[in-house]
Motif scaffolding. Structure first.
Motif, PDB file in Angstrom:
ATOM      1  N   THR A  32      43.144  60.019  46.688  1.00 43.60           N
ATOM      2  CA  THR A  32      43.868  58.772  46.434  1.00 43.60           C
ATOM      3  C   THR A  32      44.354  58.098  47.705  1.00 43.60           C
ATOM      4  O   THR A  32      45.030  57.074  47.630  1.00 43.60           O
ATOM      5  CB  THR A  32      45.068  59.027  45.503  1.00 43.60           C
ATOM      6  N   LYS A  34      46.697  58.917  49.898  1.00 44.51           N
ATOM      7  CA  LYS A  34      48.157  58.859  49.994  1.00 44.51           C
ATOM      8  C   LYS A  34      48.575  58.915  51.462  1.00 44.51           C
ATOM      9  O   LYS A  34      48.192  59.811  52.189  1.00 44.51           O
ATOM     10  CB  LYS A  34      48.774  60.026  49.220  1.00 44.51           C
ATOM     11  N   SER A  57      40.627  64.914  41.124  1.00 44.51           N
ATOM     12  CA  SER A  57      40.238  64.289  39.855  1.00 44.51           C
ATOM     13  C   SER A  57      38.735  64.346  39.594  1.00 44.51           C
ATOM     14  O   SER A  57      38.309  64.193  38.468  1.00 44.51           O
ATOM     15  CB  SER A  57      40.682  62.826  39.854  1.00 44.51           C
ATOM     16  N   HIS A  60      36.170  61.113  43.224  1.00 43.83           N
ATOM     17  CA  HIS A  60      36.038  60.674  44.607  1.00 43.83           C
ATOM     18  C   HIS A  60      34.863  61.311  45.328  1.00 43.83           C
ATOM     19  O   HIS A  60      34.795  61.282  46.547  1.00 43.83           O
ATOM     20  CB  HIS A  60      37.332  60.961  45.375  1.00 43.83           C
TER      21      HIS A  60
END
Length: 174
Positions: A32, A34, A57, A60
């Motif tokens: 993500t 981050k 997840s 990606h």
């Protein structure tokens, strides 16, 4: 070694040091993306391992078949992992200067220390304190964050609105 997806992640699992490649310093996690305020040690592992060991997840995998993982210092500080962590540190080289220190005037102390130094002799208004620090080369956002940090850690006492340049700021003499 213990790994996770990003430094503040609580999902931490063990992996062999030989499974980790391309070790480097970064402040952006995999997946993500981050962003963190400081640099941490990162590397890459096979995507199939990442899906089992860290918060991954599965959305990606862009065909590279590797996932970026974080190798947190705090998790690897025990004697069981420290030698491996030190080996990865050698591979990564010296960390880049922190973002906060990059925004600090040359040869100046951290903004929190500068504030406490200015408040040592007398109380100041937020506007006066801000102006003194701006003249020294500190950035507005750094000043704001330093004041918030000192308030949170009860190092300073404020009287009045945080949005007013007339707010009185003084050291906490607990």
């Amino acid at each position: 070694m213990l790994i996770c997806r990003h430094p503040s992640d609580n999902t931490i699992n063990e992996i062999s040091i030989s499974e980790i490649g391309n070790v480097h310093w970064d402040n952006i996690s995999g997946g993500t993306q981050k962003k963190s305020g400081s640099y941490s040690l990162y590397g890459y592992i096979e995507y199939s391992l990442a899906a089992k060991l860290v918060k991954c997840s599965g959305r990606h995998d862009y065909g590279y078949n590797q996932a970026k993982i974080c190798i947190p210092k705090r998790a690897n500080s025990s004697s069981k992992y420290m030698d491996g962590y030190k080996e990865l540190l050698k591979q990564a080289g010296d960390p880049p200067p922190s973002i906060i220190s990059q925004n600090r005037p040359k040869n100046a102390p951290p903004c929190t220390k500068a504030i406490l130094g200015l408040l040592k002799n007398s109380d100041l208004t937020r506007g006066e304190l801000r102006q003194l620090l701006l003249v020294k080369g500190y950035q507005s956002n750094t000043i704001l964050n330093a004041i918030r940090s000192l308030q949170k850690n009860e190092k300073i006492i404020t009287k009045g609105s945080n949005y007013s340049k007339y707010q009185i700021i003084k050291t906490n003499t607990k």
